[in-house]
Enzyme design. Structure first.
Site, PDB file in Angstrom:
ATOM      1  N   ASN A   1      68.942  61.568  41.537  1.00 11.46           N
ATOM      2  CA  ASN A   1      69.209  60.370  41.793  1.00 11.46           C
ATOM      3  C   ASN A   1      70.427  59.504  41.181  1.00 11.46           C
ATOM      4  OD1 ASN A   1      68.346  57.455  42.595  1.00 11.46           O
ATOM      5  ND2 ASN A   1      68.662  56.994  40.698  1.00 11.46           N
ATOM      6  N   GLU A   2      71.668  59.503  42.136  1.00  9.93           N
ATOM      7  CA  GLU A   2      72.874  58.858  41.349  1.00  9.93           C
ATOM      8  C   GLU A   2      73.500  59.416  40.332  1.00  9.93           C
ATOM      9  OE1 GLU A   2      71.373  54.290  42.791  1.00  9.93           O
ATOM     10  OE2 GLU A   2      71.568  54.711  40.817  1.00  9.93           O
ATOM     11  N   ASN A   3      73.191  60.680  40.044  1.00 14.40           N
ATOM     12  CA  ASN A   3      73.872  61.214  39.131  1.00 14.40           C
ATOM     13  C   ASN A   3      75.509  61.525  39.381  1.00 14.40           C
ATOM     14  OD1 ASN A   3      71.489  61.784  37.849  1.00 14.40           O
ATOM     15  ND2 ASN A   3      71.614  63.702  37.177  1.00 14.40           N
TER      16      ASN A   3
ATOM     17  N   SER B   1      71.568  62.226  45.642  1.00 19.09           N
ATOM     18  CA  SER B   1      71.410  60.846  46.553  1.00 19.09           C
ATOM     19  C   SER B   1      71.855  59.789  45.551  1.00 19.09           C
ATOM     20  CB  SER B   1      70.024  60.669  46.745  1.00 19.09           C
ATOM     21  OG  SER B   1      69.749  59.509  47.620  1.00 19.09           O
TER      22      SER B   1
ATOM     23  N   HIS C   1      73.114  54.478  48.882  1.00 22.24           N
ATOM     24  CA  HIS C   1      72.522  53.219  48.025  1.00 22.24           C
ATOM     25  C   HIS C   1      73.412  52.106  48.342  1.00 22.24           C
ATOM     26  CE1 HIS C   1      70.055  56.433  45.586  1.00 22.24           C
ATOM     27  NE2 HIS C   1      70.213  56.908  46.711  1.00 22.24           N
TER      28      HIS C   1
END
Length: 862
Positions: free
Chosen positions: A458-460, A510, A526
């Site tokens: 997530n969002e790395n 993501s 996102h």
């Protein structure tokens, strides 16, 4: 000869059926034995020597609470004074006996399904295991160390600070984590293979746990043992499906087994399995004709079959394996098209729009998440017409029960690996640990029909490329880190997935769109322009990608939930207690008012100032629902370009102001009721622009629908200003504009502050979908105190309440003295002179319900 073979096959089948049914002849069975070690546990702080009773599975915080050694960490500001718990090391110990029959087996293993996190284990004084990953399953051969009586098992948990601060100091460069998450000056979360939200998040407290958080047991066997079966499906259709089973069998020696496989009562296979000493992987093929396919919620029955495999070998050794599977074909379609690159789910040959939410762990202390809590959240998702939940990467690989329930309710799972919003170490040791973590968990999950895809993190990548982290480093460091991140998420994890489950799509990160020059037309986004960016709710309608996997808006939980952590004098927005339960603090400044200011900013745009704290809490929920509704409907109108909408978030891990649609106590917020309307199978969605009003209809149905679109505009007293009925042929699985109306013909010469437009899609007398539209923001509507009347009728499970009002009643909220009471509808608009029936599920008597039921509307907040 042929007759002898047939007799032998019949005998094998009869034997296998007896095994599956538990009806083996006396003296025949010699199966693996499991001894769960759950009793007699005690714990102490390493530097105290004072022992106290412990619960296993559990964690140190709940053990301390159960023994009245600490107050509730969720109450008031207690969290702050309990940080010492995570800074200490703890010892758990028990003494157990072993049945003599278990010790007679050829192999006995000690199995820990979850150790949080750095643990040294000794058995009868001998070191047997050193664990360093919360997410892995740990197995050790221990037969030589066991005895019948008084076995001493000791687990020493080293605190994460002593373990990881040396790593942080020795690192070649400082690793970043989002400042609102690892809520400390020295950030160490990324060095631990431990739930990242334990260190704090923008919706959660910093409570760093340790403990034996999943079951521990002895497992003994002789001859052979079925370790696992990977069940794959090929050539799936309503006509038939091939079922391919890869059986992982551990054998003590070279031998031949007889085996049988059933799907419900259908025999898929019977025959011999030739084994070598050690691990064997044997492929078995079978076929089912005209299977009942597994469908997502709303499209059909999520049918589950019982899969059973049994085997028997020499010397009466036997084992069996049983699980539930759904037969379906599923693809994540990533194909180039005129608008970029698609991203959608194709289930049983049908493109399916994903409607759902993001899911976080339901409690900071996982051992408190009961079967009832799991069922409530998943059932609530299904009730809101959801068909997907995203298991977010900062939490845990969820309990088996979570996936069982998703299978049963027809909820697909976007499954992330446990990485979120941080830079992670690039060492070979770290990568090897992660690789085994992925294999352990994917082997556990892969037979579930609900698993739709795996995602690396997530969002790395978003944090590195978009949040300014990359610019903090010199070119050489940038290059080194990017190489290590590329290796972890594009080599190590995909390789582990290929080994454990090569059948599913892997999404490396993501979001994937909006970074590395990937446009919105080629992946998921996102979108946080609404909220952090303070952009108006209307921008939800233009910031749409092929899949929107995060977006949202905050609200406060119900007052009854707030009362569980805040005393009456503390129930004000800026009290220390309320601010400790508002964790959206933006950045390194840890601005405790940041989240409150954002709610206030949007509230001033849309609503009049609430008169008191109670009203503010209520209006915050109405505001959240109205804002997120704009996004949900916009995403659905944009199909087939956009094929997924997952709002942040469905649940909470503690009582807090957050983006959730269901609060920590399980109460539906206004948002969850709004999601149920926005996610219904057929949606009518009006869109107002400066001069006109467009009416869209979105259908997830698999067949066309004949209906009529009924439009009425009325004033708040119920006088009709405009009325029209339009025949509507609704095409299956589409979004289209059914009508375009000019605003002047709807509202005449007025300014729209005293009228409401009602849109109903009718099939005969059945209302397929209903939506209301106002021509002014709520703060500019000329509302009056509505004369609401309610008639209460007793039912077997509670009551039915019939509500009517002589004038418009906006955002009616029903409540009563019992927190467990559930209202089938809430926060709804009641049109003048119309009747709405609300089903109330409650244990209250009619006298207590009538005495305590409370009705408010938006006007009452003024």
């Amino acid at each position: 000869m042929a007759g002898n073979i047939m007799k032998r096959l019949i005998a094998l089948t009869i034997l296998a059926v007896c095994m599956l049914c538990g009806n083996l002849p006396a003296g025949m069975a010699h199966r693996p034995i499991k001894l769960v070690i759950r009793d007699g546990w005690k714990f102490c702080r390493e530097d105290s020597g004072q022992w106290h009773p412990a619960q296993v599975p559990g964690c140190v915080h709940t053990d301390l609470m159960n023994d009245s050694l600490i107050p509730d960490p969720f109450f008031g500001t207690n969290e702050k004074s309990l940080q010492w718990i995570g800074e200490k090391s703890w010892i758990y110990e028990t003494i157990f006996n072993v049945p003599p029959a278990m010790l007679q087996n050829e192999s006995v293993e000690l199995v820990f399904e979850g150790l949080d996190t750095y643990a040294e284990i000794t058995l009868n004084g001998s070191a047997v295991l050193s664990a360093n990953n919360m997410f892995r399953t740990w197995r050790v051969d221990c037969k030589k160390l066991l005895r019948e009586k008084e076995n001493r098992l000791t687990v020493y948990f080293k605190n994460v600070f002593d373990e990881n601060i040396p790593k942080e100091k020795a690192a070649p460069f400082v690793l970043q984590a989002f400042d609102n998450n690892d809520q400390a000056e020295t950030k160490i979360a990324m060095y631990s293979r431990k739930a990242q939200f334990h260190y704090g998040w923008d919706w959660g407290p910093r409570l760093i746990t340790c403990g034996i958080w999943r079951p521990v047991y002895l497992e003994a066997w002789s001859g052979f043992k079925i370790n696992d079966i990977h069940i794959r499906q090929e050539n799936v259709s309503s006509a038939g499906a091939d079922i391919i089973s890869t059986v992982n069998i551990q054998s003590a020696r070279k031998q031949t087994l007889t085996a049988v496989v059933f799907l419900d009562s259908l025999q898929l296979f019977t025959g011999h399995l030739d084994l070598q000493s050690g691990i064997n992987k044997v492929q078995i093929e079978g076929h089912i004709s005209t299977p009942a396919l597994w469908w997502t919620n709303g499209l059909g029955d999520p049918h589950l079959y019982t899969y059973r495999a049994a085997a028997t070998g020499p010397e009466n050794a036997q084992d069996e394996y049983s699980t539930r599977i759904g037969i379906r074909s599923l693809e994540i379609v990533r194909e180039k098209d005129k608008q970029g690159k698609s991203m959608f789910v194709r289930l049983n040959g049908i493109p399916v729009f994903m409607k759902g939410a993001n899911y976080i762990p339901q409690d900071n202390f996982q051992n408190r998440v009961t079967k009832e809590r799991y069922d409530h959240i998943i059932a609530s998702a299904a009730d809101a017409h959801m068909n997907m939940l995203r298991v977010w990467g900062g939490g845990i690989y969820e309990d088996d029960l979570f996936y069982d329930l998703c299978d049963r309710y027809g909820i697909l799972v976007w499954q992330e690996m446990m990485f979120a919003c941080a830079m992670y170490p690039g060492s070979d040791e770290f990568a090897a640990n992660v690789r085994q973590e992925v294999i352990d968990n994917v082997m556990r999950l892969r037979n579930h029909p609900c698993i739709a895809l795996y995602c690396g993190n997530n969002e790395n990548e978003a944090s590195w490329f978009q949040w300014g982290w990359k610019q903090k480093y010199e070119d050489a460091v940038q290059k080194k880190f990017e190489q290590s991140a590329e290796k972890l998420f594009y080599e190590v994890i995909p390789s582990a997935l290929h080994q454990a489950d090569s059948t599913r799509y892997y999404h490396p990160t993501s979001p994937i769109a909006g970074i590395r020059n990937t446009p919105y037309g080629e992946g998921d986004i996102h979108y946080w322009g609404v909220w952090h960016g303070k952009e108006p709710f209307e921008t939800f309608t233009t910031n749409i990608a092929r899949f929107v996997s995060e977006y949202g808006f905050q609200s406060y939980p119900e007052l009854s939930t707030i009362s569980e952590y805040a005393n009456p004098e503390e129930r004000q927005l800026h009290s220390e207690v309320m601010l400790s339960h508002q964790r959206c603090m933006a950045d390194a400044r840890h601005d405790k008012e940041y989240g409150n200011r954002l709610i206030q900013t949007y509230m001033e745009r849309w609503y009049r100032a609430p008169k008191d704290f109670d009203s503010y809490v209520y209006v915050s929920q109405v505001l959240q629902a109205e804002g997120v509704k704009v996004a949900m409907e916009a995403h659905r109108r944009a199909m087939p370009y956009c094929m997924g909408s997952l709002y942040w978030q469905i649940d909470d891990c503690w009582p807090v102001a957050s983006w959730s649609s269901i609060d920590y106590d399980g109460k539906w917020k206004a948002l969850h009721y709004a999601a149920r309307n926005a996610y219904q199978s057929i949606l009518i969605s009006p869109v107002i622009s400066e001069n006109d009003l467009k009416v869209y209809v979105v259908s997830d149905e698999l067949s066309d629908t004949e209906a009529s679109l009924d439009i009425a505009v009325m004033d708040f007293e119920g006088k009709t200003i405009f009325q029209r009925s339009i025949p509507a042929q609704i095409k299956a699985n589409t979004s289209e504009c059914l009508a375009v109306l000019q605003k002047p013909q709807l509202i005449g010469t007025g300014n729209g502050s005293q009228v409401v437009a009602v849109f109903r899609l009718m099939r005969g007398k059945e209302v397929l979908s209903e939506n209301l539209t106002y021509f002014k923001p709520p703060k500019d509507l000329e509302l009056h105190k509505p004369p609401i009347s309610m008639n209460i009728q007793k039912t077997s499970s509670g009551f039915v309440c019939e509500l009517t009002s002589g004038t418009l009643a906006k955002n009616i909220f029903l409540s009563c003295c019992d927190d467990k009471t559930f209202f089938s509808n809430n926060y709804f608009d009641l049109l003048p002179k119309e009747k709405i029936s609300i089903t109330v599920a409650t244990q209250l008597s009619q006298k207590d319900f009538e005495r305590t039921v409370k009705i408010i509307s938006l006007f009452d907040s003024y």
